[in-house]
Design a protein around this motif. Structure first.
Motif, PDB file in Angstrom:
ATOM      1  N   ALA A  29       6.836   5.243 -14.461  1.00 27.61           N
ATOM      2  CA  ALA A  29       7.284   6.640 -14.441  1.00 27.61           C
ATOM      3  C   ALA A  29       8.702   6.769 -14.976  1.00 27.61           C
ATOM      4  O   ALA A  29       9.031   7.738 -15.677  1.00 27.61           O
ATOM      5  CB  ALA A  29       7.213   7.186 -13.007  1.00 27.61           C
ATOM      6  N   GLU A  56       3.372   9.896 -10.094  1.00 26.80           N
ATOM      7  CA  GLU A  56       2.585  10.063 -11.320  1.00 26.80           C
ATOM      8  C   GLU A  56       1.748  11.329 -11.302  1.00 26.80           C
ATOM      9  O   GLU A  56       1.528  11.953 -12.347  1.00 26.80           O
ATOM     10  CB  GLU A  56       1.671   8.842 -11.515  1.00 26.80           C
ATOM     11  CG  GLU A  56       2.410   7.558 -11.861  1.00 26.80           C
ATOM     12  CD  GLU A  56       2.919   7.535 -13.296  1.00 26.80           C
ATOM     13  OE1 GLU A  56       2.618   8.478 -14.061  1.00 26.80           O
ATOM     14  OE2 GLU A  56       3.629   6.573 -13.642  1.00 26.80           O
ATOM     15  N   GLN A  57       1.280  11.716 -10.114  1.00 24.08           N
ATOM     16  CA  GLN A  57       0.368  12.848 -10.011  1.00 24.08           C
ATOM     17  C   GLN A  57       1.061  14.093  -9.461  1.00 24.08           C
ATOM     18  O   GLN A  57       0.428  14.953  -8.853  1.00 24.08           O
ATOM     19  CB  GLN A  57      -0.825  12.464  -9.129  1.00 24.08           C
ATOM     20  CG  GLN A  57      -1.634  11.302  -9.704  1.00 24.08           C
ATOM     21  CD  GLN A  57      -2.678  10.779  -8.737  1.00 24.08           C
ATOM     22  OE1 GLN A  57      -2.989  11.402  -7.722  1.00 24.08           O
ATOM     23  NE2 GLN A  57      -3.240   9.612  -9.059  1.00 24.08           N
ATOM     24  N   ASP A  58       2.351  14.195  -9.684  1.00 24.26           N
ATOM     25  CA  ASP A  58       3.086  15.355  -9.184  1.00 24.26           C
ATOM     26  C   ASP A  58       2.447  16.645  -9.701  1.00 24.26           C
ATOM     27  O   ASP A  58       2.230  16.794 -10.911  1.00 24.26           O
ATOM     28  CB  ASP A  58       4.540  15.289  -9.650  1.00 24.26           C
ATOM     29  CG  ASP A  58       5.351  16.454  -9.109  1.00 24.26           C
ATOM     30  OD1 ASP A  58       5.534  16.532  -7.878  1.00 24.26           O
ATOM     31  OD2 ASP A  58       5.776  17.313  -9.920  1.00 24.26           O
ATOM     32  N   ARG A  85       2.220   1.701  -3.527  1.00 23.81           N
ATOM     33  CA  ARG A  85       1.205   2.251  -4.438  1.00 23.81           C
ATOM     34  C   ARG A  85       1.058   3.756  -4.222  1.00 23.81           C
ATOM     35  O   ARG A  85       0.921   4.523  -5.178  1.00 23.81           O
ATOM     36  CB  ARG A  85      -0.128   1.545  -4.209  1.00 23.81           C
ATOM     37  CG  ARG A  85      -0.179   0.132  -4.787  1.00 23.81           C
ATOM     38  CD  ARG A  85      -1.526  -0.507  -4.520  1.00 23.81           C
ATOM     39  NE  ARG A  85      -1.585  -1.869  -5.016  1.00 23.81           N
ATOM     40  CZ  ARG A  85      -2.180  -2.876  -4.387  1.00 23.81           C
ATOM     41  NH1 ARG A  85      -2.777  -2.663  -3.221  1.00 23.81           N
ATOM     42  NH2 ARG A  85      -2.188  -4.085  -4.909  1.00 23.81           N
ATOM     43  N   ALA A  86       1.070   4.155  -2.961  1.00 22.11           N
ATOM     44  CA  ALA A  86       0.943   5.583  -2.648  1.00 22.11           C
ATOM     45  C   ALA A  86       2.133   6.363  -3.215  1.00 22.11           C
ATOM     46  O   ALA A  86       1.969   7.479  -3.727  1.00 22.11           O
ATOM     47  CB  ALA A  86       0.834   5.780  -1.142  1.00 22.11           C
ATOM     48  N   ALA A 139       7.094  -0.723  -8.840  1.00 25.07           N
ATOM     49  CA  ALA A 139       6.140   0.368  -8.623  1.00 25.07           C
ATOM     50  C   ALA A 139       6.472   1.603  -9.452  1.00 25.07           C
ATOM     51  O   ALA A 139       5.567   2.323  -9.901  1.00 25.07           O
ATOM     52  CB  ALA A 139       6.095   0.726  -7.135  1.00 25.07           C
ATOM     53  N   ASP A 171       0.826  -1.212   0.000  1.00 22.58           N
ATOM     54  CA  ASP A 171       0.000   0.000   0.000  1.00 22.58           C
ATOM     55  C   ASP A 171       0.857   1.258   0.000  1.00 22.58           C
ATOM     56  O   ASP A 171       0.527   2.246  -0.667  1.00 22.58           O
ATOM     57  CB  ASP A 171      -0.977  -0.007   1.187  1.00 22.58           C
ATOM     58  CG  ASP A 171      -0.278  -0.146   2.525  1.00 22.58           C
ATOM     59  OD1 ASP A 171       0.843  -0.695   2.558  1.00 22.58           O
ATOM     60  OD2 ASP A 171      -0.856   0.288   3.544  1.00 22.58           O
ATOM     61  N   ALA A 223       3.957   5.512  -5.868  1.00 23.10           N
ATOM     62  CA  ALA A 223       3.804   5.570  -7.326  1.00 23.10           C
ATOM     63  C   ALA A 223       2.779   6.621  -7.728  1.00 23.10           C
ATOM     64  O   ALA A 223       2.985   7.372  -8.702  1.00 23.10           O
ATOM     65  CB  ALA A 223       3.401   4.194  -7.856  1.00 23.10           C
ATOM     66  N   GLU A 224       1.682   6.708  -6.984  1.00 23.28           N
ATOM     67  CA  GLU A 224       0.655   7.719  -7.276  1.00 23.28           C
ATOM     68  C   GLU A 224       1.202   9.131  -7.064  1.00 23.28           C
ATOM     69  O   GLU A 224       0.925  10.043  -7.843  1.00 23.28           O
ATOM     70  CB  GLU A 224      -0.567   7.483  -6.388  1.00 23.28           C
ATOM     71  CG  GLU A 224      -1.376   6.255  -6.786  1.00 23.28           C
ATOM     72  CD  GLU A 224      -2.511   5.974  -5.813  1.00 23.28           C
ATOM     73  OE1 GLU A 224      -2.749   6.826  -4.927  1.00 23.28           O
ATOM     74  OE2 GLU A 224      -3.146   4.905  -5.933  1.00 23.28           O
ATOM     75  N   ARG A 225       2.004   9.297  -5.980  1.00 21.87           N
ATOM     76  CA  ARG A 225       2.593  10.620  -5.717  1.00 21.87           C
ATOM     77  C   ARG A 225       3.489  11.054  -6.875  1.00 21.87           C
ATOM     78  O   ARG A 225       3.478  12.224  -7.290  1.00 21.87           O
ATOM     79  CB  ARG A 225       3.392  10.560  -4.404  1.00 21.87           C
ATOM     80  CG  ARG A 225       4.293  11.763  -4.126  1.00 21.87           C
ATOM     81  CD  ARG A 225       3.499  13.042  -3.955  1.00 21.87           C
ATOM     82  NE  ARG A 225       4.346  14.207  -3.871  1.00 21.87           N
ATOM     83  CZ  ARG A 225       4.825  14.866  -4.931  1.00 21.87           C
ATOM     84  NH1 ARG A 225       4.509  14.471  -6.166  1.00 21.87           N
ATOM     85  NH2 ARG A 225       5.569  15.935  -4.764  1.00 21.87           N
TER      86      ARG A 225
END
Length: 283
Positions: free
Chosen positions: A124, A72-74, A65-66, A120, A62, A68-70
């Motif tokens: 990116a 990708e969504q910079d 995943r967080a 992960a 978890d 990777a999201e951080r």
């Protein structure tokens, strides 16, 4: 040297030692560093300009995943220049008696966790043409008495590093191994603490066989903690690997690493055995 368009770097295991020094070094050079730490107090300690602490347990999917999201969504759309795979532990004990759960923990953190980070962040990294920088060890080239469990993890990462490099080269992903020798970090101190704890689990026969080896393992770890190169020296090598337009596949850090990685290729096994046992005063 700051970049016109700021780039991101992820560094794991930044609570202290090589990870902390690397995060500080890269932030000073203008990278925006996502610094992986396990505890909130460490996050508060490392937070500064260009360093954003991220709570990260590389064995917990978890948190990966967080992360990777951080990335990708910079909010500023910063590309990911590199991930520096540094987090790890050291379990040092004679192979005869090391609890298998301790062996599993070493592999879980220092091998499977490293691969999980790479998996992960691969999307990116491919998007940005970035690179993976794995922090290895001279222990991944030469296995000393009492350090077999730690070396097993580092040898495994050598294989993973090489395979990943060969798999991904045609897609623009560069994969680099940094091989430090003895470094003055808290990992050595934690290794001594682990050895002390494990030594209490031995049977009387095992004590007779291995007390001397345990003393040698602790003395070796203490020597690295006091006389090893400072973590900043490793961070400088990491920086070179990240900045280089055409980086080498491997870099050493420290004279002992440069020497031992050469010796292991040319010396016969039995001579190397005697040298290592002599160095640890086991002869």
């Amino acid at each position: 040297m700051p970049y016109k368009t700021q780039e991101m770097v992820v560094v794991t295991g930044t609570s202290s030692g090589i990870g902390r020094a690397t995060a500080v070094q890269l932030a000073a050079e203008g990278f925006y560093v996502l610094a992986g730490v396990r505890r909130q107090e460490d996050a508060e300690e490392i937070k500064q300009k260009n360093i954003e602490p991220v709570i990260l347990d590389i064995t917990a999917i978890d948190t990966l995943r967080a992360l990777a999201e951080r990335v990708e969504q910079d909010p500023l759309g910063r590309p990911l220049r590199a991930v520096v795979n540094n987090a790890g532990i050291a379990v040092n004990a004679p192979l005869e008696m090391v609890p298998l759960d301790e062996f599993r923990r070493q592999i879980e953190v220092s091998v499977i966790g490293q691969v999980a980070v790479i998996q992960a962040l691969t999307p990116a990294l491919l998007k940005s043409g970035g690179r993976v920088v794995n922090i290895g060890s001279v222990g991944g080239k030469i296995s000393m008495p009492g350090f077999g469990i730690y070396s097993a993890a580092k040898y495994a990462m050598e294989a993973i590093n090489d395979s990943l490099r060969r798999e991904m080269s045609s897609f623009g992903l560069k994969v680099i191994m940094i091989t430090p020798g003895g470094v003055s970090t808290s990992l050595s101190e934690k290794g001594v603490s682990t050895a002390d704890r494990l030594s209490k689990l031995m049977t009387p026969d095992q004590h007779r066989r291995h007390d001397r080896l345990f003393d040698a393992v602790k003395a070796q770890a203490e020597s690295w903690a006091t006389s090893g190169i400072p973590p900043k020296k490793v961070a400088e090598v990491v920086s070179r690997a990240i900045h280089a337009s055409n980086p080498r596949t491997r870099y050493t850090a420290g004279r002992d690493s440069a020497l031992l990685t050469r010796l292991v290729r040319i010396l016969p096994d039995k001579l190397l055995d005697r040298m290592l046992r002599s160095q640890m005063k086991l002869q």
